[in-house]
Design a protein around this motif. Structure first.
Motif, PDB file in Angstrom:
ATOM      1  N   GLU A  37      25.797  49.354  41.071  1.00 14.71           N
ATOM      2  CA  GLU A  37      27.161  49.323  41.580  1.00 14.71           C
ATOM      3  C   GLU A  37      27.379  47.995  42.288  1.00 14.71           C
ATOM      4  OE1 GLU A  37      29.576  51.604  41.093  1.00 14.71           O
ATOM      5  OE2 GLU A  37      28.147  52.639  39.816  1.00 14.71           O
ATOM      6  N   HIS A  38      28.451  47.332  41.983  1.00 11.45           N
ATOM      7  CA  HIS A  38      28.755  46.046  42.586  1.00 11.45           C
ATOM      8  C   HIS A  38      30.191  46.051  43.080  1.00 11.45           C
ATOM      9  CE1 HIS A  38      25.070  44.404  40.921  1.00 11.45           C
ATOM     10  NE2 HIS A  38      25.374  45.062  39.819  1.00 11.45           N
ATOM     11  N   ASN A  39      30.396  45.443  44.223  1.00 12.21           N
ATOM     12  CA  ASN A  39      31.729  45.353  44.794  1.00 12.21           C
ATOM     13  C   ASN A  39      32.175  43.903  44.700  1.00 12.21           C
ATOM     14  OD1 ASN A  39      34.029  45.258  46.356  1.00 12.21           O
ATOM     15  ND2 ASN A  39      33.204  46.516  47.985  1.00 12.21           N
ATOM     16  N   ILE A  40      33.206  43.630  43.944  1.00 13.54           N
ATOM     17  CA  ILE A  40      33.697  42.271  43.745  1.00 13.54           C
ATOM     18  C   ILE A  40      34.129  41.638  45.065  1.00 13.54           C
ATOM     19  CG2 ILE A  40      36.070  42.946  43.233  1.00 13.54           C
ATOM     20  CD1 ILE A  40      34.145  40.158  41.428  1.00 13.54           C
ATOM     21  N   GLU A  41      34.419  42.453  46.080  1.00 14.97           N
ATOM     22  CA  GLU A  41      34.817  41.933  47.389  1.00 14.97           C
ATOM     23  C   GLU A  41      33.639  41.360  48.172  1.00 14.97           C
ATOM     24  OE1 GLU A  41      37.990  41.679  48.352  1.00 14.97           O
ATOM     25  OE2 GLU A  41      38.586  42.547  46.431  1.00 14.97           O
ATOM     26  N   ASP A  42      32.409  41.770  47.832  1.00 21.10           N
ATOM     27  CA  ASP A  42      31.235  41.247  48.528  1.00 21.10           C
ATOM     28  C   ASP A  42      31.043  39.771  48.186  1.00 21.10           C
ATOM     29  OD1 ASP A  42      30.798  43.734  49.565  1.00 21.10           O
ATOM     30  OD2 ASP A  42      29.064  44.195  48.312  1.00 21.10           O
ATOM     31  N   HIS A  52      30.688  35.840  43.873  1.00 16.05           N
ATOM     32  CA  HIS A  52      31.042  37.254  43.854  1.00 16.05           C
ATOM     33  C   HIS A  52      30.359  37.903  42.664  1.00 16.05           C
ATOM     34  CE1 HIS A  52      34.234  36.993  46.922  1.00 16.05           C
ATOM     35  NE2 HIS A  52      34.367  35.769  46.465  1.00 16.05           N
ATOM     36  N   ASP A  53      29.926  39.131  42.850  1.00 18.14           N
ATOM     37  CA  ASP A  53      29.267  39.886  41.790  1.00 18.14           C
ATOM     38  C   ASP A  53      30.171  41.052  41.397  1.00 18.14           C
ATOM     39  OD1 ASP A  53      27.436  40.806  39.994  1.00 18.14           O
ATOM     40  OD2 ASP A  53      25.930  41.373  41.461  1.00 18.14           O
ATOM     41  N   SER A  54      30.285  41.282  40.126  1.00 22.33           N
ATOM     42  CA  SER A  54      31.113  42.401  39.651  1.00 22.33           C
ATOM     43  C   SER A  54      30.271  43.274  38.740  1.00 22.33           C
ATOM     44  CB  SER A  54      32.330  41.892  38.887  1.00 22.33           C
ATOM     45  OG  SER A  54      31.942  41.360  37.650  1.00 22.33           O
ATOM     46  N   CYS A  55      30.821  44.377  38.314  1.00 15.96           N
ATOM     47  CA  CYS A  55      30.107  45.257  37.400  1.00 15.96           C
ATOM     48  C   CYS A  55      30.106  44.678  35.986  1.00 15.96           C
ATOM     49  CB  CYS A  55      30.693  46.658  37.419  1.00 15.96           C
ATOM     50  SG  CYS A  55      32.425  46.729  36.974  1.00 15.96           S
ATOM     51  N   GLY A  56      30.872  43.624  35.759  1.00 18.07           N
ATOM     52  CA  GLY A  56      30.843  42.936  34.470  1.00 18.07           C
ATOM     53  C   GLY A  56      31.544  43.688  33.355  1.00 18.07           C
TER      54      GLY A  56
END
Length: 72
Positions: free
Chosen positions: A45-50, A63-67
């Motif tokens: 799980e990734h939060n693009i806001e992080d 930023h990391d996203s779920c892709g």
């Protein structure tokens, strides 16, 4: 872009000329425990806001996203 444990963080380390792990901050600027977002072989799980920031290069914020996933 890439699968889990494919070396994405290593590429960011090379771009920033560092070997340190990034610090992670939530959208409010609070530091996030890195253990809660540690890589695994399964889709996480990734939060693009992080925000991922290397201390040696605070001007770069990643930023990391779920892709993207085929068929989704």
């Amino acid at each position: 872009m890439g699968r889990a444990n494919a070396g994405k963080t290593t590429i960011l380390q090379r771009v920033c000329n560092t070997t340190e792990d990034p610090e992670i901050f939530d959208g409010n600027g609070n530091k996030v425990d890195a253990a809660t977002v540690q890589g695994s072989l399964t889709r996480g799980e990734h939060n693009i806001e992080d925000e991922l920031v290397f201390r040696s290069n605070p001007g770069f914020v990643f930023h990391d996203s779920c892709g993207f996933e085929a068929g989704s």
